[in-house]
Motif scaffolding. Sequence first.
Motif, PDB file in Angstrom:
ATOM      1  N   ALA A  63      34.637  24.291  33.192  1.00 43.67           N
ATOM      2  CA  ALA A  63      34.247  23.131  32.388  1.00 43.67           C
ATOM      3  C   ALA A  63      33.173  23.516  31.385  1.00 43.67           C
ATOM      4  O   ALA A  63      33.203  23.079  30.228  1.00 43.67           O
ATOM      5  N   VAL A  67      33.570  23.071  27.252  1.00 40.67           N
ATOM      6  CA  VAL A  67      32.757  22.095  26.528  1.00 40.67           C
ATOM      7  C   VAL A  67      32.520  22.501  25.088  1.00 40.67           C
ATOM      8  O   VAL A  67      32.687  21.690  24.159  1.00 40.67           O
ATOM      9  N   ILE A  70      35.955  22.439  23.082  1.00 46.36           N
ATOM     10  CA  ILE A  70      36.445  21.088  22.774  1.00 46.36           C
ATOM     11  C   ILE A  70      35.426  20.325  21.934  1.00 46.36           C
ATOM     12  O   ILE A  70      35.787  19.558  21.040  1.00 46.36           O
ATOM     13  N   THR A  75      34.063  15.930  24.627  1.00 45.80           N
ATOM     14  CA  THR A  75      34.137  16.079  26.078  1.00 45.80           C
ATOM     15  C   THR A  75      33.497  14.893  26.782  1.00 45.80           C
ATOM     16  O   THR A  75      34.049  14.342  27.745  1.00 45.80           O
ATOM     17  N   ALA A 112      33.563  16.486  33.457  1.00 47.17           N
ATOM     18  CA  ALA A 112      33.394  16.493  32.001  1.00 47.17           C
ATOM     19  C   ALA A 112      32.096  15.811  31.591  1.00 47.17           C
ATOM     20  O   ALA A 112      31.381  16.283  30.692  1.00 47.17           O
ATOM     21  N   SER A 116      28.708  17.928  30.073  1.00 41.35           N
ATOM     22  CA  SER A 116      28.414  17.699  28.653  1.00 41.35           C
ATOM     23  C   SER A 116      27.153  16.864  28.440  1.00 41.35           C
ATOM     24  O   SER A 116      26.377  17.124  27.509  1.00 41.35           O
ATOM     25  N   GLN A 188      31.334  21.778  18.194  1.00 40.54           N
ATOM     26  CA  GLN A 188      32.558  22.506  18.522  1.00 40.54           C
ATOM     27  C   GLN A 188      32.500  23.866  17.844  1.00 40.54           C
ATOM     28  O   GLN A 188      32.189  23.982  16.660  1.00 40.54           O
TER      29      GLN A 188
END
Length: 389
Positions: A63, A67, A70, A75, A112, A116, A188
């Motif tokens: 994960a 992060v 994505i 996220t 998630a 995040s 990102q």
Amino acid sequence: MPKTHAMMAVWVIWLAGIGAAGQFAKVSVTFDHMGHLYPDAGARLGFALSILGMAGILLGVIAGMLVTQIGLRRTLVGGLVLSAVVSFVQAQGLSFDTFLISRVIEGLAHLAIVVSAPTVIAKVAPPERRAFSLTLWGTFFGVAFALFAWAGRPLVAAYGVHTLFLAHAIWMAGSVLAVVALRLPDDQTGLWEPFRVKSVLRRHLDIYRSPFRNAAAAGWLFYTFCFVSLLTLLPPYIPEQWRTFTVGAMPFMSMVTSMTLGVWMLRFWSTVQVIQCGFLVSAGAALLLMVLPGQPLVCLFLAGALGLIQGASFALVPDLNDTVSARADANGVFAQAGNLGNTLGTPVLLAVVAVSGYGGMMVVIAGLLLAGAAVHALLKRARAGSAGI
């Protein structure tokens, strides 16, 4: 981001985090009602709670890797949306097997959010308010359990478990709208790394070997192993007339200490020193409880000392990791360690109680807390001789 808007973002994300912790709390604090809802589940009913943490144990580091690919905002919003949808579906009434499947999906949503959210907070919080902001974030689990116990149980008693699931869905949907309205930065990277088994295993090894990225998680494993199991196993030893008050006050005491004494100490001591102080004082309180079994004031003192570990551990991640990617990795393994400690703590200590009784349990807890302080000392020494990984 303007300071006022930044602190508003911190509070909004914290409220969303309470909803994320509610994914555990909505089943945990109403577990007796879950038995009435699924009377044929038998011993499998325990999976309704424990299966949620499996995603964190197995996929925490992955994960963290995802992060930054994505995007932080995507996220976080995605996890909140998925959580709202799953709770809404659960509120419609599901068979037990289907409910378990929904809990697996919910575990992914939880992961998630908890990976995040603190990464976003560390980025947007003003530098002079970062320690406070991350200490605030560290209270989300305790606040959620208190809220669901005080408001959730009466709601379930009056209208049923499905009403609580619907209320949770509404909370998460509101969190989606609030987070989207903040217009958070996304961060990102734009670089997609293929997820091959070899590369994933290498990334795990790199993070576990880094005394910067794994530091908060290493201590957090010992903390979660002890904290949840104490709340579960201590009550029978507390005098009955004080039991309900003490058990309810322990998470609250931990939160208060974290937000007051913990924040004040961080102005003068390093984050690691505050965490080590929390471990050492907690170990002393555990040994005192061996001599004074279930003494309410000592229980509250122990919970307060554990609060120092709680808040400072979240603040340690940005202290030791400068980039968004490194912080996401650190929060990923942090979530992994927390879920592992929560999952293993109670059954292991139950086995200790069966073999050596209450005294043996408190000795083991004190030893684990001392080990948490020692791990931080070893990792600090490793960082002093390393340029970072």
